[in-house]
Design a protein around this motif. Structure first.
Motif, PDB file in Angstrom:
ATOM      1  N   ARG B  55      37.518  42.352  24.289  1.00 10.40           N
ATOM      2  CA  ARG B  55      38.016  42.439  25.705  1.00 10.40           C
ATOM      3  C   ARG B  55      36.777  41.736  26.877  1.00 10.40           C
ATOM      4  O   ARG B  55      35.879  43.024  27.020  1.00 10.40           O
ATOM      5  N   LEU B  56      37.183  41.947  27.721  1.00  9.60           N
ATOM      6  CA  LEU B  56      36.180  41.612  29.794  1.00  9.60           C
ATOM      7  C   LEU B  56      37.536  42.395  30.103  1.00  9.60           C
ATOM      8  O   LEU B  56      38.394  42.107  30.900  1.00  9.60           O
ATOM      9  N   GLU B  57      36.237  43.383  31.107  1.00 17.75           N
ATOM     10  CA  GLU B  57      37.543  44.042  31.013  1.00 17.75           C
ATOM     11  C   GLU B  57      37.926  44.222  32.660  1.00 17.75           C
ATOM     12  O   GLU B  57      38.180  44.064  34.248  1.00 17.75           O
ATOM     13  N   ARG B  58      35.658  43.576  32.999  1.00 17.01           N
ATOM     14  CA  ARG B  58      35.419  43.150  34.670  1.00 17.01           C
ATOM     15  C   ARG B  58      33.579  42.218  34.063  1.00 17.01           C
ATOM     16  O   ARG B  58      33.593  41.862  33.713  1.00 17.01           O
TER      17      ARG B  58
ATOM     18  N   GLU C  16      34.202  51.644  41.904  1.00 11.39           N
ATOM     19  CA  GLU C  16      34.593  50.122  42.619  1.00 11.39           C
ATOM     20  C   GLU C  16      35.406  51.023  43.755  1.00 11.39           C
ATOM     21  O   GLU C  16      35.737  51.225  43.933  1.00 11.39           O
TER      22      GLU C  16
ATOM     23  N   MET D   1      41.616  37.560  32.665  1.00 12.89           N
ATOM     24  CA  MET D   1      41.105  38.677  33.657  1.00 12.89           C
ATOM     25  C   MET D   1      40.499  37.142  34.743  1.00 12.89           C
ATOM     26  O   MET D   1      40.311  36.041  34.707  1.00 12.89           O
ATOM     27  N   GLU D   2      40.426  38.751  35.696  1.00 14.60           N
ATOM     28  CA  GLU D   2      40.034  37.372  37.126  1.00 14.60           C
ATOM     29  C   GLU D   2      38.450  38.083  37.022  1.00 14.60           C
ATOM     30  O   GLU D   2      38.156  39.189  37.573  1.00 14.60           O
ATOM     31  N   MET D   8      31.651  44.662  44.966  1.00 15.81           N
ATOM     32  CA  MET D   8      33.400  46.274  44.171  1.00 15.81           C
ATOM     33  C   MET D   8      32.541  47.632  44.312  1.00 15.81           C
ATOM     34  O   MET D   8      32.909  48.837  43.650  1.00 15.81           O
TER      35      MET D   8
END
Lengths: 394, 164, 164, 394
Positions: B55-58, C16, D1-2, D8
């Motif tokens: 998974r890509l969290e950010r 963040e 996912m954006e 940030m």
């Protein structure tokens, strides 16, 4: 969540990489690898504009075996590398095998994080001019890890670019560190009839561009020690003597042999002469013309090339020569690497403008021909694209 | 005076044995630009990749990626020499995919190193005996000869070995 | 010869900014015994903890823990001096909870250090000017005096300062 | 996912800790802290059986300011600390403030991971005897981070425990490193009527247990230089002179003052004498009896105690004295720490068996009284529980 059995964890590897800006054009990178077997650190500095490796320092904290320490000095061979096409492969092959693949991996990790940083810095610099520019675009472009340095680079301040060791001119700097950059392959007129450059013009050009010395390697022609001494005094510049000798197996740069050789000699025979004299032999542009039709068409692979017997009769291979194609140089590099042979660079200049296109950077101080032979045998040198680097610095 | 970082990356790879017949290797990558997780499962003893999660969290890159979809081509591949080439060949058109492919490589390296570790644990502490053990290791696997500085001519670990 | 590890830990804390009025700070801990994730959210500018998330992904300790439940006591607490004491006071009866409390502390430290970082970025590169900047910092916040070796008598950064 | 905005991420901190077994009773720990501001490394070794800190080495790679380096030497003050009740607080207070809180945090992190490792090793050793023992139990027990060393420790091999510097007897080792362990507070009969130990017996006992020297601090009694010189020659042992002087504010150990002082003197007056003579003053057992009813009952807090004016008139505080309670010693330590005063240890022995219970470990070589005063003023020393450490080593 259920508790499990401790023995489940069989291996852990941690990598941490930090990048900061040392000055306008220098990024510092600290890379750490900590796993169950290895603990190593690497400090790399790269130029922000060119993504060229300026310095590397490596250190083991824990290693697989007592000889892992031998890997550290070989890291220096990547100094001068620029991120661009083939960079990853080059580091993996050269550093990964001569040094250590874990060090090579961390070196790559450090360099790629420097590139990410360069992109972020670029984006920060450009977004004032182009508020629409998203970091996304900047980071995603040239996404290929083996893609080249960043073009159109906007550095916020306009100070002259530095090489990391202050503002000394390069040749001075080289003297201080004991490091010398010498073009090992230069032709002059009239000793080499094919050359358009007089020896005096050639020497002055070499001085002007900041080389530390040149080696006159005229074809089958031996300069006398007295002649060279006179030139040295006149120009106050390090001039060394070599010979480009044509053998049945191709051209060879020979150092430390006074005997005049006429006509075409058998490579084996030349080898005997050189060994007798305690000299040194570099196979010049070994694949010149070989690759005109592409490796595939000729069916010549690195592995096959490595089997050619001529490599047994030389001490080193010239893998940067300005008279052959990039591909031919690269192929020569791969073969030399496969055979674990020393590698050098030389311009093969036949005109004033060609001097120093390629050269060899020695870690040792060289003041005369004895030093040169000793340094060549010792092996602390790497080929460099000198004129290109010089342009960047001027 | 302070040298504030511009970029920071942390990668942690953990290999676990799950029962007798499978292992997982997971890689978490956190850096200034992204945060992602990849996990592969392999069957023992053949080490074929039997499962892959991610998974890509950010990420600063807007790209939408179905991680598991991107990875399905390497299902069934055997973790061993050459796996890096296979991973790079199958995964990695976009910048994000390339990073994910790198994480899969890390998982595979971790797995291989977990076996290396078991092997190294058998090496005696005594330097003489250790040298002998390394010598035998290289003799048994000539590919190791000249594979790094410690196992190249000039190193005492291989000075009794002649392959030429 | 090889010194194979018996234990390994990796902790990565990331802070963040989420929009203008909140920040999150997350801590991932992976070690030989456990793998856990904790994330706190704070409101700006008062830095009150407005949210807390967590999960335990792996642990050798069988204990079943509802991470978020364990943490709810510190909701609303202000991240600032003394927070460590508060966290330790509210969380941590079991070994697992203590580790989770430590991770919350890491999140809080990260948040505070993110402001320190902003402050340090303003310090001039010139050593003389930097010294002056540090002097002023200590003068403005006498608690810093003697708080560490760099800010104690004998250090040039405080040699012009007299609090006694 | 954006994808989000790069700005940030405002801060990142990485900690990596590795633990391995250096030998049967020694754990090596390598701790790394890498964040946007700091980069530091710390190497700690601890005994597996006692979880005592045997050595610490720290290093900055990047720091907040140029003076952060000053923090490194203070790490040595935690050498000899054992994990147990109050350990965390002690490291946080002592190292955190005198050195640096980031170094203190990493030191704690390293020590607690060593403890985890010790538990895993213990579990591995014990599970053969007790196959039912789960790691869960071993790890969870004594879950309090400030809980003591592991009891009932089963070390797989039975080699004698080492202190990390090989098998040299302690005194030899101390001599090599320039390090000296001296009992600064010793009474002998008949100079101190309260003592049962003759000076000769006391010296021989000090030699036997491996101290590097003792300081005769008989009550209001000055040994002559000649007497002490004779004892030194006879016993071939370092004997130094001090004085325990009773003032209106309590007992004070005085060094470097030849003048005989009779009766009870005002602390202020004594201070003048000592300053005139260039001597040194240590407040002896400052809270003896103060804490009999518990801190709470008396309402005496560290903060209140710190305000007591007597501390202005001394150079150091004795925080390890064998004649007071653990609590009183600890309270003295906290007050001294709060006031940033040097701290020492001494047995206050009045019997042969008491010599060396506590002592002071100096980093500097001390051969005579001038060296002693210089070393006391320089400040490179820590109190140590010497007999306890000795027992462990024998």
């Amino acid at each position: 969540m259920e508790g499990g059995d401790f023995e489940m964890i069989t291996f852990t590897r941690n990598k941490v990489v930090s990048v900061w800006r040392k000055d306008d054009d220098t990024l510092g990178v600290h890379g750490i690898l900590e796993d169950d077997i290895y603990s190593l650190e690497i400090d790399v500095s790269l130029s922000l504009s060119q993504l060229e490796i300026l310095s590397i320092a490596g250190k083991w904290n824990r290693a697989e075996n007592s000889e892992c320490r031998r890997a550290i000095p070989f890291l220096q061979e990547a100094v001068g590398f620029k991120m661009g096409e083939g960079f990853t492969q080059r580091v993996q092959k050269l550093i990964g095998r001569k040094s250590c693949r874990h060090l090579a991996d961390m070196l790559l990790e450090c360099c790629y994080r420097a590139r990410d940083t360069a992109r972020v810095i670029r984006w920060e610099a450009e977004k004032e001019r182009r508020p629409d520019l998203s970091l996304d675009e900047v980071v995603s472009e040239q996404g290929d890890p083996s893609s080249g340095p960043i073009k159109d680079f906007q550095i916020s301040s306009r100070k002259p670019l530095k090489r990391g060791a202050g503002d000394l001119p390069l040749s001075k700097k080289a003297m201080i560190s004991g490091e010398m950059i010498i073009d090992l392959h230069v032709h002059t007129s009239p000793a080499s009839p094919c050359s358009s450059a007089s020896v005096g013009e050639t020497i002055e050009e070499a001085k002007r561009i900041g080389l530390d010395g040149i080696c006159l390697t005229d074809h089958n022609y031996v300069w006398t020690a007295a002649e060279v001494e006179r030139l040295r005094e006149k120009h106050d510049f390090l001039i060394l003597r070599g010979n480009e000798i044509t053998t049945d197996q191709g051209d060879v740069l020979v150092f430390g042999v006074e005997k005049e050789i006429e006509g075409i000699i058998e490579l084996k025979e030349l080898r005997q002469e050189v060994l007798k004299a305690g000299g040194f032999m570099i196979l010049a542009h070994p694949f010149r013309g070989f690759l005109t039709f592409g490796v595939g068409q000729l069916g010549l692979t690195v592995e096959k090339a490595m089997e050619r017997p001529l490599f047994e009769f030389v001490d080193a291979v010239e893998i940067m020569n300005s008279k052959v194609t990039e591909k031919e140089n690269r192929f020569a590099a791969e073969v030399a690497e496969g055979l674990n042979l020393q590698v050098t660079g030389g311009s093969d200049a036949h005109a004033v403008s060609g001097v120093g296109i390629y050269a060899t950077r020695f870690s040792d101080r060289i003041d005369n021909e004895i030093d040169l032979i000793r340094a060549l045998k010792k092996g602390n040198y790497i080929p460099v694209a000198f004129r290109e680097g010089m342009k960047k610095r001027s | 005076m302070p040298e504030i970082l511009s970029f920071s990356r942390n990668i942690c790879t953990v290999v676990e044995q799950i029962g007798d017949d499978s292992m997982t290797s997971s890689c978490r990558l956190q850096d200034t630009l992204m945060d992602a997780y990849v996990e592969i499962s392999v069957k023992i003893p053949d080490l074929e990749i039997s499962g892959i999660k991610g998974r890509l969290e950010r990420s600063v890159i807007g790209e939408k990626i179905d991680v598991e979809d991107a990875f399905k081509k390497i299902m069934g591949t055997r973790v061993g020499p050459g796996i890096r080439k296979i991973i790079r060949g199958f995964i990695g058109n976009s910048a994000t995919e390339k990073q994910l492919a790198y994480m899969v490589e890390e998982c595979c390296s971790g797995l291989i190193l977990s076996f290396t570790k078991d092997h190294l644990k058998q090496i005696p502490k005594d330097p003489k005996k250790a040298k002998h053990a390394f010598e035998n290791m290289v003799k048994a696997n000539p590919r190791l000869y000249k594979s790094c500085a410690a196992l190249s001519p000039g190193s005492p670990l291989v000075d009794n070995i002649e392959f030429d």
